[in-house]
Design a protein around this motif. Structure first.
Motif, PDB file in Angstrom:
ATOM      1  N   VAL A  12       0.856  -1.188   0.000  1.00 16.54           N
ATOM      2  CA  VAL A  12       0.000   0.000   0.000  1.00 16.54           C
ATOM      3  C   VAL A  12       0.886   1.230   0.000  1.00 16.54           C
ATOM      4  CG1 VAL A  12      -1.860   1.258   1.140  1.00 16.54           C
ATOM      5  CG2 VAL A  12      -1.767  -1.249   1.299  1.00 16.54           C
ATOM      6  N   LYS A  13       0.691   2.087  -0.967  1.00 12.50           N
ATOM      7  CA  LYS A  13       1.515   3.291  -1.104  1.00 12.50           C
ATOM      8  C   LYS A  13       1.509   4.111   0.189  1.00 12.50           C
ATOM      9  CE  LYS A  13       2.202   7.314  -4.066  1.00 12.50           C
ATOM     10  NZ  LYS A  13       3.563   6.914  -4.470  1.00 12.50           N
ATOM     11  N   SER A  14       2.682   4.496   0.624  1.00 12.87           N
ATOM     12  CA  SER A  14       2.925   5.362   1.778  1.00 12.87           C
ATOM     13  C   SER A  14       2.671   4.700   3.130  1.00 12.87           C
ATOM     14  CB  SER A  14       2.140   6.677   1.685  1.00 12.87           C
ATOM     15  OG  SER A  14       2.846   7.609   0.890  1.00 12.87           O
ATOM     16  N   MET A  15       2.369   3.408   3.131  1.00 18.01           N
ATOM     17  CA  MET A  15       2.354   2.660   4.390  1.00 18.01           C
ATOM     18  C   MET A  15       3.693   1.945   4.545  1.00 18.01           C
ATOM     19  SD  MET A  15      -1.466   1.021   4.698  1.00 18.01           S
ATOM     20  CE  MET A  15      -2.926   2.068   4.625  1.00 18.01           C
ATOM     21  N   LEU A  58       1.846   6.441   7.533  1.00 17.31           N
ATOM     22  CA  LEU A  58       3.153   5.864   7.819  1.00 17.31           C
ATOM     23  C   LEU A  58       3.157   5.119   9.148  1.00 17.31           C
ATOM     24  CD1 LEU A  58       5.734   5.730   6.205  1.00 17.31           C
ATOM     25  CD2 LEU A  58       6.547   7.783   7.364  1.00 17.31           C
ATOM     26  N   ARG A  59       2.031   5.153   9.847  1.00 14.07           N
ATOM     27  CA  ARG A  59       1.875   4.354  11.067  1.00 14.07           C
ATOM     28  C   ARG A  59       1.108   3.064  10.783  1.00 14.07           C
ATOM     29  NH1 ARG A  59      -1.460   8.423  14.038  1.00 14.07           N
ATOM     30  NH2 ARG A  59      -1.769   6.697  15.531  1.00 14.07           N
ATOM     31  N   GLU A  69      -3.660 -11.699  -1.427  1.00 18.26           N
ATOM     32  CA  GLU A  69      -4.500 -10.749  -0.713  1.00 18.26           C
ATOM     33  C   GLU A  69      -3.632  -9.744   0.045  1.00 18.26           C
ATOM     34  OE1 GLU A  69      -3.573 -13.885   2.351  1.00 18.26           O
ATOM     35  OE2 GLU A  69      -3.937 -13.798   0.178  1.00 18.26           O
ATOM     36  N   VAL A  70      -4.117  -8.509   0.143  1.00 10.77           N
ATOM     37  CA  VAL A  70      -3.412  -7.458   0.878  1.00 10.77           C
ATOM     38  C   VAL A  70      -4.134  -7.197   2.187  1.00 10.77           C
ATOM     39  CG1 VAL A  70      -2.825  -4.995   0.903  1.00 10.77           C
ATOM     40  CG2 VAL A  70      -2.380  -6.368  -1.136  1.00 10.77           C
ATOM     41  N   THR A  71      -3.378  -7.150   3.270  1.00 12.51           N
ATOM     42  CA  THR A  71      -3.903  -6.865   4.594  1.00 12.51           C
ATOM     43  C   THR A  71      -3.241  -5.601   5.115  1.00 12.51           C
ATOM     44  OG1 THR A  71      -4.263  -9.207   5.060  1.00 12.51           O
ATOM     45  CG2 THR A  71      -4.150  -7.730   6.949  1.00 12.51           C
ATOM     46  N   VAL A  72      -4.035  -4.762   5.779  1.00  8.11           N
ATOM     47  CA  VAL A  72      -3.521  -3.529   6.367  1.00  8.11           C
ATOM     48  C   VAL A  72      -3.565  -3.652   7.882  1.00  8.11           C
ATOM     49  CG1 VAL A  72      -3.936  -1.057   6.699  1.00  8.11           C
ATOM     50  CG2 VAL A  72      -4.172  -2.078   4.420  1.00  8.11           C
ATOM     51  N   GLU A  73      -2.415  -3.414   8.518  1.00  9.92           N
ATOM     52  CA  GLU A  73      -2.368  -3.350   9.974  1.00  9.92           C
ATOM     53  C   GLU A  73      -2.418  -1.891  10.400  1.00  9.92           C
ATOM     54  OE1 GLU A  73       0.408  -4.597  13.804  1.00  9.92           O
ATOM     55  OE2 GLU A  73       0.732  -5.566  11.856  1.00  9.92           O
ATOM     56  N   LEU A  74      -3.411  -1.551  11.205  1.00  6.68           N
ATOM     57  CA  LEU A  74      -3.635  -0.186  11.653  1.00  6.68           C
ATOM     58  C   LEU A  74      -2.786   0.114  12.891  1.00  6.68           C
ATOM     59  CD1 LEU A  74      -7.410  -0.497  11.036  1.00  6.68           C
ATOM     60  CD2 LEU A  74      -5.943   1.148   9.857  1.00  6.68           C
ATOM     61  N   PRO A  75      -2.657   1.393  13.263  1.00  9.44           N
ATOM     62  CA  PRO A  75      -1.792   1.735  14.407  1.00  9.44           C
ATOM     63  C   PRO A  75      -2.187   1.059  15.710  1.00  9.44           C
ATOM     64  CG  PRO A  75      -2.263   3.691  13.115  1.00  9.44           C
ATOM     65  CD  PRO A  75      -3.126   2.604  12.559  1.00  9.44           C
ATOM     66  N   ASP A  76      -3.458   0.706  15.876  1.00  6.33           N
ATOM     67  CA  ASP A  76      -3.884   0.043  17.113  1.00  6.33           C
ATOM     68  C   ASP A  76      -3.682  -1.464  17.070  1.00  6.33           C
ATOM     69  OD1 ASP A  76      -5.842  -0.726  15.347  1.00  6.33           O
ATOM     70  OD2 ASP A  76      -7.511   0.200  16.424  1.00  6.33           O
ATOM     71  N   ARG A  93     -11.417   7.510   9.846  1.00  3.42           N
ATOM     72  CA  ARG A  93     -11.298   8.087  11.191  1.00  3.42           C
ATOM     73  C   ARG A  93      -9.857   8.471  11.492  1.00  3.42           C
ATOM     74  NH1 ARG A  93     -15.134   3.989  12.437  1.00  3.42           N
ATOM     75  NH2 ARG A  93     -13.519   2.589  13.286  1.00  3.42           N
ATOM     76  N   LEU A  94      -8.929   7.639  11.056  1.00  9.60           N
ATOM     77  CA  LEU A  94      -7.520   7.919  11.305  1.00  9.60           C
ATOM     78  C   LEU A  94      -7.091   9.223  10.638  1.00  9.60           C
ATOM     79  CD1 LEU A  94      -4.741   6.824  12.385  1.00  9.60           C
ATOM     80  CD2 LEU A  94      -4.464   5.755  10.140  1.00  9.60           C
ATOM     81  N   LEU A  95      -7.586   9.465   9.418  1.00 12.85           N
ATOM     82  CA  LEU A  95      -7.170  10.637   8.646  1.00 12.85           C
ATOM     83  C   LEU A  95      -8.094  11.836   8.813  1.00 12.85           C
ATOM     84  CD1 LEU A  95      -6.116   8.647   5.479  1.00 12.85           C
ATOM     85  CD2 LEU A  95      -4.578  10.002   6.904  1.00 12.85           C
TER      86      LEU A  95
END
Length: 286
Positions: A12-15, A58-59, A69-76, A93-95
């Motif tokens: 994911v771009k910028s992650m 970036l967090r 498959e693509v998975t995103v891990e959030l800051p929490d 909500r994050l942004l």
């Protein structure tokens, strides 16, 4: 000539991305690299080159699974798959505004899709001099310039980004208190050149590189934005990083003037597999 010492991709771009031991290289770059991006309601591509607007990305971390498959891990610490409506809601909500995760780049002339915003840094060589006068101040109070991602992709320009240990060592010598960890520069390939000059890649433009089973063409030096100065993973924010680059390594880039550069962009000439430890050979003009 050299050896591959690190491989990284950023689904994911910028992650934050992921470290690899080996990867297939296709005509569009490393398999799974920048296949998704976060878009806002206007179709603007989320990029931490505009930290006030997109910095929280970036967090987050993107991962590519064994079945694609693509998975995103959030800051929490919550991890959700691409396509999950709850992921878009959490990213919004994050942004602080409505955004969505997309794997469909838009490069239609005259449309909003594909727009990429970059903050104008204070240091010299951060943007072409001619663009500074065209910068506008947006709602965040940042001076920005706008461009577009490469057609049909979420890449800024070249499809593969390479950084050498020689360049990082030279910058580290110029600023011993700076942490010139290669992750700050978000490379796909880190190449160790123990016997090379300070910035060996300066002489590679238009040459070809055989790296493992793939063949690449060196397109252009990589102009650096503010991203290497930002906090990421365990690396703290460090504005001295880019001040050092601006002082030590401003080189001509196309017709844009002398820009602050670290690394080079590559295009893929022959797909193949690249692994850590693979040899890197300079073959001359492609």
């Amino acid at each position: 000539m050299g050896t591959v010492t690190a491989l990284r991709r950023y689904p994911v771009k910028s992650m934050l991305g992921e470290a690899l031991t080996g990867v297939a290289v296709t005509g569009r770059g490393l398999h799974g690299d920048r296949v998704f991006a976060v878009l806002d309601g206007a179709g603007t591509v989320g990029s931490v080159k505009h930290p006030r607007k997109w910095g929280p990305l970036l967090r987050c971390g993107g991962r590519l699974g064994s079945t694609g498959e693509v998975t995103v891990e959030l800051p929490d610490g919550v991890a959700l798959p691409a396509g999950d409506p709850d992921l878009d809601a959490r990213l919004s909500r994050l942004l602080g505004r409505d955004v969505s995760l997309s794997n469909t780049p838009s490069d239609i002339p005259g449309e909003h899709g594909g727009v990429l915003e970059r903050v104008v840094p204070e240091y010299e060589g951060g943007v072409p001099t001619a663009l500074r006068s065209t910068a506008t101040t947006d709602a965040t109070g940042a001076a920005i310039t706008s461009g577009r991602v490469a057609p049909g992709t979420f890449f800024d320009y070249g499809t593969v980004h390479l950084v050498t240990t020689s360049a990082l060592a030279r910058l580290r010598t110029a600023c011993p208190t700076g942490d010139f960890d290669p992750r700050r520069f978000r490379p796909n390939l880190v190449v160790d050149l123990p016997d090379g000059p300070d910035f060996p890649e300066d002489a590679w433009t238009h040459a070809s590189l055989r790296i493992g089973g793939a063949l690449f063409r060196v397109v252009v030096p990589t102009p650096r934005c503010v991203v290497p100065t930002l906090a990421q993973e365990e690396l703290p924010a460090d504005p001295a990083i880019m001040r050092t680059v601006a002082r030590e390594h401003r080189v001509p880039v196309l017709d844009l003037g002398r820009l602050s550069c670290v690394g080079v962009y590559l295009d893929v000439l022959e797909p193949g597999t690249v692994r850590i430890g693979d040899p890197v050979t300079l073959l001359g003009s492609a």
